[in-house]
Design a protein around this motif. Sequence first.
Motif, mmCIF file in Angstrom:
data_model
loop_
_atom_site.group_PDB
_atom_site.id
_atom_site.type_symbol
_atom_site.label_atom_id
_atom_site.label_comp_id
_atom_site.label_asym_id
_atom_site.label_seq_id
_atom_site.Cartn_x
_atom_site.Cartn_y
_atom_site.Cartn_z
ATOM 1 N N ALA A 342 32.784 40.689 37.281
ATOM 2 C CA ALA A 342 34.032 41.453 37.271
ATOM 3 C C ALA A 342 35.090 40.558 37.900
ATOM 4 C CB ALA A 342 33.880 42.752 38.042
ATOM 5 N N ASN A 343 36.038 40.113 37.092
ATOM 6 C CA ASN A 343 37.028 39.162 37.585
ATOM 7 C C ASN A 343 37.945 39.778 38.630
ATOM 8 O OD1 ASN A 343 36.405 38.523 34.519
ATOM 9 N ND2 ASN A 343 36.813 36.591 35.555
ATOM 10 N N ALA A 344 38.114 41.100 38.581
ATOM 11 C CA ALA A 344 38.906 41.807 39.591
ATOM 12 C C ALA A 344 38.555 43.285 39.547
ATOM 13 C CB ALA A 344 40.401 41.601 39.357
ATOM 14 N N LEU A 345 38.914 43.988 40.618
ATOM 15 C CA LEU A 345 38.641 45.422 40.738
ATOM 16 C C LEU A 345 39.906 46.146 41.162
ATOM 17 C CD1 LEU A 345 35.310 45.206 42.791
ATOM 18 C CD2 LEU A 345 35.485 45.603 40.328
ATOM 19 N N LEU A 346 40.112 47.311 40.590
ATOM 20 C CA LEU A 346 41.111 48.271 41.072
ATOM 21 C C LEU A 346 40.312 49.508 41.443
ATOM 22 C CD1 LEU A 346 43.840 47.841 38.304
ATOM 23 C CD2 LEU A 346 44.050 47.156 40.690
ATOM 24 N N GLN A 347 40.115 49.755 42.736
ATOM 25 C CA GLN A 347 39.085 50.721 43.127
ATOM 26 C C GLN A 347 39.580 51.903 43.944
ATOM 27 O OE1 GLN A 347 36.422 48.059 45.174
ATOM 28 N NE2 GLN A 347 37.375 48.463 47.143
#
Length: 396
Positions: A342-347
């Motif tokens: 996962a290159n980035a997360l918005l969590q």
Amino acid sequence: MRRFSIGGDVFTDEVPELQAALAAAYTRKERPLCLCRDPGCAMYIAQIGDLHVIKRMPLSGGEHDPSCESYESPYALSGLGPLMGSAIQLDAESGTAALKLDFSLSKTGSRAPPVAGDGGPAGVSADQRKLSLRGLLHYLWHEAELTVWTSRWAGKRHWWNVRWHLLEAAKQMTVKGGQLSDILFVPEPFRADNKEAIEQRRSVALAAALPPKTGPRRLMVLVGEVKEVAPARSGQKVVIRHLPGFPLLIDDTLHRRLLARFEREFSLWGADPSSHLIAVATFGLNPAGLAIVEEVALMIVSENWIPYETMYEKRLVDALARFREKSIKGLRYNLHPDQPIANALLQNRREPFALFIVPAGADEDFEASLQDMIAARPEMRPWIWRVADGDMPALP
């Protein structure tokens, strides 16, 4: 508004009494509890100047409520997952993480021809039982929370606070029974008007790297920003920002391997003047007091100090930098580039997202691994940019 239990009393993170309570708890070596869940998640207190800051315990992010700022998505979405329980072992009582390294922290006899890691094109080993040198840098960056960003921090992240967060994170890690912070050297910001005091503190910090009269030489680990790699009278030298007059010497063999293994990082660094090139290196001092590098790895980061590996990731990182909500950059650690993360997360939202970039030319194995990763975390909605299909899709 966050709530913490400290010494039996409950405080929010906005009340003026919090600092006094934290200072007293810091003196008592007491751990505050984050009350995002019942009965609470243990935290630790770090001190920066006169300010006391509550920090998440290493590898405890999954214990927090998803709405909490300390929450962290499952490690299986990044290269950290395969290292848990093997290369990285958490002591739940002390909150420290014991690290197993695949590089040496000592040198016996004369200096052998060095290498910049073994294995794939990134110059790291695929062995998940031990941390590569680049894997250690990724883990430090992750635990220092330097992978986290929000647009509200624009213009507020500088080398001095990058350094502080790295050193604080290292205090929660052990290698071979000792604190990593004891052998980690991160240069402090250099100011010409304070040159003598800075150099004196540097000499004290580097005492562990001095050569002994007999026995193996102890090595230290340096993390710093590269200013240039240039010829020396004999071999080459890596010049680190904030270390004027103190080059790191590398021989021609290591220099050739460095340029070959980290060709991508050098090209990205040259293409974007606002980015920073970060070096992690093991080194010792020779009898003349010169720093001799044994092994080195590189990482490119954006102007906000967020790591990236390709120009496609750079576009994603730059787009996320404009978000007011927090984003978290995923890191590869020991994983080979042909494996998805996962290159980035918005969590910290009602519907958390995992952001994936599929490189052009990705094979069936990459796609199968990606689908398995998505299926394993049904609570995370996927956003996928298949580079071969065109421009970056709109972010969620």
